[in-house]
Scaffold this motif. Sequence first.
Motif, PDB file in Angstrom:
ATOM      1  N   GLU A 109      33.322 -23.103  58.604  1.00  0.00           N
ATOM      2  CA  GLU A 109      31.529 -22.963  58.771  1.00  0.00           C
ATOM      3  C   GLU A 109      31.272 -23.347  57.438  1.00  0.00           C
ATOM      4  O   GLU A 109      29.986 -23.609  57.494  1.00  0.00           O
ATOM      5  N   PHE A 110      32.094 -23.934  56.553  1.00  0.00           N
ATOM      6  CA  PHE A 110      31.880 -24.089  55.119  1.00  0.00           C
ATOM      7  C   PHE A 110      30.644 -25.338  55.180  1.00  0.00           C
ATOM      8  O   PHE A 110      29.551 -25.015  54.679  1.00  0.00           O
ATOM      9  N   GLN A 111      30.984 -26.385  55.521  1.00  0.00           N
ATOM     10  CA  GLN A 111      30.005 -27.480  55.672  1.00  0.00           C
ATOM     11  C   GLN A 111      28.883 -27.343  56.483  1.00  0.00           C
ATOM     12  O   GLN A 111      27.726 -27.838  56.234  1.00  0.00           O
ATOM     13  N   SER A 112      29.071 -26.930  57.785  1.00  0.00           N
ATOM     14  CA  SER A 112      28.211 -26.754  58.829  1.00  0.00           C
ATOM     15  C   SER A 112      27.074 -25.855  57.993  1.00  0.00           C
ATOM     16  O   SER A 112      25.824 -25.958  58.245  1.00  0.00           O
ATOM     17  N   SER A 113      27.361 -24.794  57.363  1.00  0.00           N
ATOM     18  CA  SER A 113      26.502 -23.978  56.740  1.00  0.00           C
ATOM     19  C   SER A 113      25.613 -24.509  55.729  1.00  0.00           C
ATOM     20  O   SER A 113      24.244 -24.184  55.775  1.00  0.00           O
ATOM     21  N   ILE A 114      26.066 -25.356  54.946  1.00  0.00           N
ATOM     22  CA  ILE A 114      25.350 -26.321  54.118  1.00  0.00           C
ATOM     23  C   ILE A 114      24.284 -27.159  54.925  1.00  0.00           C
ATOM     24  O   ILE A 114      23.065 -27.433  54.323  1.00  0.00           O
ATOM     25  N   GLU A 115      24.821 -27.730  55.785  1.00  0.00           N
ATOM     26  CA  GLU A 115      23.792 -28.614  56.798  1.00  0.00           C
ATOM     27  C   GLU A 115      22.552 -27.739  57.203  1.00  0.00           C
ATOM     28  O   GLU A 115      21.593 -28.261  57.207  1.00  0.00           O
ATOM     29  N   LYS A 116      22.886 -26.663  57.537  1.00  0.00           N
ATOM     30  CA  LYS A 116      21.817 -25.998  58.135  1.00  0.00           C
ATOM     31  C   LYS A 116      20.762 -25.262  57.075  1.00  0.00           C
ATOM     32  O   LYS A 116      19.440 -25.005  57.404  1.00  0.00           O
ATOM     33  N   LEU A 117      21.214 -25.339  55.904  1.00  0.00           N
ATOM     34  CA  LEU A 117      20.307 -24.917  54.750  1.00  0.00           C
ATOM     35  C   LEU A 117      19.293 -26.023  54.313  1.00  0.00           C
ATOM     36  O   LEU A 117      18.230 -25.669  53.702  1.00  0.00           O
TER      37      LEU A 117
ATOM     38  N   LEU B 157      19.403 -37.578  53.478  1.00  0.00           N
ATOM     39  CA  LEU B 157      20.525 -36.788  52.638  1.00  0.00           C
ATOM     40  C   LEU B 157      21.784 -36.415  53.688  1.00  0.00           C
ATOM     41  O   LEU B 157      21.412 -35.661  54.952  1.00  0.00           O
ATOM     42  N   ILE B 158      22.760 -37.061  53.658  1.00  0.00           N
ATOM     43  CA  ILE B 158      23.799 -36.919  54.572  1.00  0.00           C
ATOM     44  C   ILE B 158      24.999 -36.053  53.810  1.00  0.00           C
ATOM     45  O   ILE B 158      25.785 -36.235  52.986  1.00  0.00           O
ATOM     46  N   VAL B 159      25.396 -34.937  54.583  1.00  0.00           N
ATOM     47  CA  VAL B 159      26.344 -34.035  54.175  1.00  0.00           C
ATOM     48  C   VAL B 159      27.542 -34.430  54.752  1.00  0.00           C
ATOM     49  O   VAL B 159      27.574 -34.650  55.918  1.00  0.00           O
TER      50      VAL B 159
ATOM     51  N   GLN C 284      27.168 -15.892  50.541  1.00  0.00           N
ATOM     52  CA  GLN C 284      25.949 -16.489  51.003  1.00  0.00           C
ATOM     53  C   GLN C 284      24.799 -16.563  50.175  1.00  0.00           C
ATOM     54  O   GLN C 284      23.803 -17.304  50.451  1.00  0.00           O
ATOM     55  N   TYR C 285      24.887 -15.984  48.901  1.00  0.00           N
ATOM     56  CA  TYR C 285      23.839 -16.122  47.758  1.00  0.00           C
ATOM     57  C   TYR C 285      23.958 -17.338  46.996  1.00  0.00           C
ATOM     58  O   TYR C 285      23.119 -18.087  47.085  1.00  0.00           O
ATOM     59  N   MET C 286      25.467 -17.636  46.590  1.00  0.00           N
ATOM     60  CA  MET C 286      25.823 -18.549  45.957  1.00  0.00           C
ATOM     61  C   MET C 286      25.513 -19.793  46.575  1.00  0.00           C
ATOM     62  O   MET C 286      25.524 -20.939  46.108  1.00  0.00           O
ATOM     63  N   LEU C 287      26.096 -19.752  47.819  1.00  0.00           N
ATOM     64  CA  LEU C 287      25.767 -21.024  48.692  1.00  0.00           C
ATOM     65  C   LEU C 287      24.595 -21.514  48.837  1.00  0.00           C
ATOM     66  O   LEU C 287      24.327 -22.841  48.785  1.00  0.00           O
TER      67      LEU C 287
ATOM     68  N   ILE D 277      22.144 -21.173  46.509  1.00  0.00           N
ATOM     69  CA  ILE D 277      22.054 -21.603  44.890  1.00  0.00           C
ATOM     70  C   ILE D 277      22.705 -22.954  44.802  1.00  0.00           C
ATOM     71  O   ILE D 277      22.194 -23.865  44.169  1.00  0.00           O
ATOM     72  N   LEU D 278      23.978 -23.169  45.442  1.00  0.00           N
ATOM     73  CA  LEU D 278      24.519 -24.386  45.360  1.00  0.00           C
ATOM     74  C   LEU D 278      23.893 -25.454  45.907  1.00  0.00           C
ATOM     75  O   LEU D 278      23.834 -26.544  45.383  1.00  0.00           O
ATOM     76  N   CYS D 279      23.322 -25.291  46.975  1.00  0.00           N
ATOM     77  CA  CYS D 279      22.482 -26.172  47.751  1.00  0.00           C
ATOM     78  C   CYS D 279      21.041 -26.696  47.107  1.00  0.00           C
ATOM     79  O   CYS D 279      20.786 -27.870  47.295  1.00  0.00           O
ATOM     80  N   ILE D 280      20.614 -25.493  46.488  1.00  0.00           N
ATOM     81  CA  ILE D 280      19.431 -26.002  45.450  1.00  0.00           C
ATOM     82  C   ILE D 280      19.751 -26.891  44.519  1.00  0.00           C
ATOM     83  O   ILE D 280      19.147 -27.743  44.314  1.00  0.00           O
TER      84      ILE D 280
END
Length: 605
Positions: free
Chosen positions: A326-334, A356-358, A409-412, A414-417
Amino acid sequence: MINRILTTIVIGALLLIGCKKEGGPSDTMRDNAAFSNYTKHFLEALWKLQPDRATQTGYHVYDSLLVIPSQSNRDKLITFAKVEADSLTHYDANTLPASNKLDYQLIQNEVQRIQWSLQTLKEWEWDPGSYNNISTFAYILNERYAPLDKRLRNFYEKLQKLPDYYKEAQKQIKDPVPELTALAADQLNGGVSVIEKDFADSLKKTKIPEATQKLMVARAKTSADAVRAFADWLTKLKSTKPRSFRLGNDLYQDKFKFEIQSGLTAQQLYNAAVDRKKYLHGQMAKISKQLWPKYFGANTPMPKDSIELIGKMIDTLSAKHVKPEEFQSSIEKLMPKLVDFVRAKDLLTLDPSKPLIVRKEPAYMAGVAGASVSSPGPYDKTGNTYFNVGSLSGWAPQRAESYLREYNQYMLQILCIHEAIPGHYTQLVYSNKAPSMIKAVLQNGAMIEGWAVYAEEMMLDAGYGNNEPEMRLMWYKWNLRSVCNTILDYGVHVNNMNKEQAIKLLTREAFQQQAEAEGKWKRVTVSSVQLTSYFNGYKEITDLRDAYKKRLGDKFTVKAFNEKFLSYGSAPVKLIRELMITKKADDAPAATAPTSDKGDKAPVN
């Protein structure tokens, strides 16, 4: 052809020099106009000599050209840099308007960097990765800046010299760095499918005659074999005196000067990072004490050692993370959530027309960073921006768990920001709208990375994460990463820090997971100076913001500062600072904010 190009460069430079006159305001206007024309000449000449760089910048006139990496071609690039350096001396940067003054300084740094890189650093001798040009072929293949047929024909023409390219590369390499040699071989083997399989698959989608397609596929097969042969040669290469991956003090100081373009020296930045680490440890200890009863109970004694206390709290919070699949899909949802927050807090104007394409990180990019953003060049204003996410497929469960605990879940979030909104993706959209091509082309990495780190703190200061102390604690850990990147990079390349010391710094003092620390050690052995860009840019931007806020007083707003700062393109912060907090600040270009984004959907495909 290259000789004719150099003749054109020299003649063009002499004509531009002849435009220089002494006089009053009208002469100054003529000089400014002449300099603006000169910048166009400079870029055109640069692209002819560096067609791969031109392609990835979005300038596609020379897509079919491939420059053989010979000493004679390096000499031509050195001659170009010397001619351009001389041309600059005929302009007075202090009499140019702010925008052109920035361009002058950026060109000056670039021509000096080219000469130093080719004559002193000489990476072409010891870094085989400098010959990996698969990303350029992938750019031609994947970006839709022209009809597919045209792009594939350019791809085909560029392949013609690829076998000779890698034969010459073997002649140039001398006692290469083992770590860089292994990385280059892995990336070439991983990316060769772009030339062979992806190219052939794309041909099937065209109306190019079948007979021609067979010729194109045959050339691609020959070229792919040449890439594999070079990678195999690298794998078998044995050197009696291989160069150390450590850059050494002298080269490091020069590289820092040219690439970071900081207002600080490398030593001063290192010292500031050490001080920042102490400050962050103090703040993290306060929050950990506050959270301890919530997670461990009021009756459980806290560790007396503050580092141990922080470590236990972070380790507990890190257990909350997504599943590997779910790592990539979680990024897309954020992505849409971040867009909504930026709009609600009125931090920046976002451009909904730039998607922006993940995507999964391409094989030819793998092995350095787990997440990155690939932005279209300034000439490709309609191109795609990619959020490249490293795949966890095939990872051992223990390794994947370690990685996901790092990107909990927190760092992910921040990573996306950092990578996307309002970090790299947002900043690079603004950069491509800069009022001059020079600022968009000669990008400063420290400004780009610094903005992304600054954006993280800006979001939290605006209330992102509901002001939860857990989120702030994790951001302090993330910020500590930028700080320790600087300590690590300078420590390894200048102070001879060994792996054991590096892993201890990252796992104990920066609270990173073992997998993250091991990955960072690999990164510092195959790169230099770039890791300092995060903290350097962040420090210079926050210092500038504070000074600008003091100057404007009650008139200061975060949005106005952000958009004015970003309006200068990806220029070094020290140069932007000169324009924003000096008397000439009003001479700066107006902020080029995108069209209002109210009511538009998130820029995500």
